[in-house]
Design an enzyme around this catalytic site. Sequence first.
Site, mmCIF file in Angstrom:
data_model
loop_
_atom_site.group_PDB
_atom_site.id
_atom_site.type_symbol
_atom_site.label_atom_id
_atom_site.label_comp_id
_atom_site.label_asym_id
_atom_site.label_seq_id
_atom_site.Cartn_x
_atom_site.Cartn_y
_atom_site.Cartn_z
ATOM 1 C CD GLU A 92 -2.273 -1.228 2.848
ATOM 2 O OE1 GLU A 92 -3.291 -1.883 3.048
ATOM 3 O OE2 GLU A 92 -1.629 -0.681 3.754
ATOM 4 C CB CYS A 105 2.285 6.674 4.074
ATOM 5 S SG CYS A 105 2.756 5.333 5.148
ATOM 6 C CB CYS A 112 6.536 -6.390 8.380
ATOM 7 S SG CYS A 112 7.850 -5.744 9.450
ATOM 8 C CB CYS A 116 4.659 -4.514 15.847
ATOM 9 S SG CYS A 116 6.358 -4.003 15.544
ATOM 10 C CB CYS A 119 1.751 -3.664 13.140
ATOM 11 S SG CYS A 119 2.012 -3.400 11.387
ATOM 12 C CD GLU A 167 12.541 -1.666 10.485
ATOM 13 O OE1 GLU A 167 11.860 -1.407 11.480
ATOM 14 O OE2 GLU A 167 13.281 -0.815 9.947
ATOM 15 C CB SER A 198 8.982 5.009 10.305
ATOM 16 O OG SER A 198 8.441 4.499 11.495
ATOM 17 C CB SER A 220 7.992 1.897 15.886
ATOM 18 O OG SER A 220 7.656 2.342 14.606
ATOM 19 C CG LEU A 221 10.021 4.149 22.581
ATOM 20 C CD1 LEU A 221 11.352 3.441 22.402
ATOM 21 C CD2 LEU A 221 10.233 5.507 23.266
ATOM 22 C CG ASN A 299 -6.424 3.051 12.682
ATOM 23 O OD1 ASN A 299 -7.540 3.546 12.592
ATOM 24 N ND2 ASN A 299 -5.316 3.723 12.446
ATOM 25 C CB CYS A 342 0.549 0.854 7.504
ATOM 26 S SG CYS A 342 1.201 -0.173 8.785
HETATM 27 S S1 SF4 Z 1 4.887 -1.701 12.906
HETATM 28 FE FE1 SF4 Z 1 6.363 -1.651 11.235
HETATM 29 S S2 SF4 Z 1 8.031 -2.990 11.977
HETATM 30 FE FE2 SF4 Z 1 6.243 -3.474 13.243
HETATM 31 S S3 SF4 Z 1 5.247 -5.201 12.169
HETATM 32 FE FE3 SF4 Z 1 4.290 -3.294 11.428
HETATM 33 S S4 SF4 Z 1 5.398 -2.802 9.553
HETATM 34 FE FE4 SF4 Z 1 6.660 -4.256 10.723
#
Ligand code: SF4
Length: 382
Positions: A92, A105, A112, A116, A119, A167, A198, A220-221, A299, A342
């Site tokens: 995307e 973006c 990925c 996370c 995500c 990533e 990022s 991304s903390l 989200n 995303c």
């Molecule tokens: S937040 Fe970024 S690094 Fe983490 S799973 Fe999603 S796309 Fe990958």
Amino acid sequence: MTTVNLLDFDLEGLAAFCEKLGEKKFRATQLFRWIHQRGASDFTQMTDLAKSLREKLATTARVEALPVVTQHESKDGTIKWLFDVGDGNAVEAVFIPEDDRGTLCVSSQAGCAVGCRFCSTGHQGFSRNLNTGEIVAQLWFAEHLLRKHLKRNERVISNVVMMGMGEPLQNYSALVPALRTMLDDNAYGLSRRRVTVSTSGVVPMIDRLGTDCAVAMAVSLHAPNDALRDDLVPLNRKYPIAELLEACKRYLAYAPRDFITFEYCMLDGVNDQPEHARQLIELVRKHDVSCKFNLIPFNPFPASGLLRSPQPRVLAFAKTLSEAGLVTTVRKTRGDDIDAACGQLAGDVKDRTRAAERMAQRRATESPIVMHPARKTIPQEH
Ligand code: SF4
């Protein structure tokens, strides 16, 4: 005959390609401008190139965008494209218009591997790295389509954030030439301050990016301590917070901005409590990192088992950070009606590695993180 997609090259790469064709290096600059500044893909249009070069290009090269699977436009002007990258994979890109800027973006990987918890892309698992041309193609397509659509001759996209799927620092060799093309005055001429990578914290690559192609950095903390971050951002087990913050400090010696942006996704009852804000303040003071915080409303998607923090809690969290002298913003949600966060649409397209299942198993077998009582609002099966 196999041809080369010229979107794969930064200017240096294109010069090397032109030399192989027996052409002078400066021809590459002309060609680069045609492709990126004017959006041309038909070599016959490139009238200031010698006919002999155009003929050579016609048999050896192409300028090829990614096929568009869907395009969705939100009522707030946000546009999201889903691009086909082959083998059933899709990525995307999202355009976010604002009064003083247009931000794209961009995705760097199909899926990925970081995984996370909050995500949607992470729940799909990893399919493959995009190549440089596939990263640049997202900008090339969006910029020139929007110019036509808005009937503008000048630049529409002023900012790029590498915050789409993937990533970016785990696809470093494709990322750097793509960034160089974005910055090149013969292509998009974007300011280093307006191109942001990022990362979830790939420490060695943060150091390399500083010397290879320093742009703005967002990290991304999402958690103020290792126990919580190990669970939310599994890469933390390899590069814990202290190492990450020291890498951020080193990066600032090269960065075009004098701060790192810390992204912090606000998860109901998980990382949004007053003690988490206090821990964050201690953390950045201890490591003395110049930074800004960007609090992101989550989200929700069903497989995550997580919920969005209520707005009053987000505002209270922001207030605590701000009162401690940390510049803090709360991200506006955009494109909610088209699922522009995303990974939300591509997730419907493919879950080839059954990562969501593996993540659920991981959560079931590992020691649970200590939840604040508010977490009980989250369904227990997640
Ligand atoms: S937040 Fe970024 S690094 Fe983490 S799973 Fe999603 S796309 Fe990958």
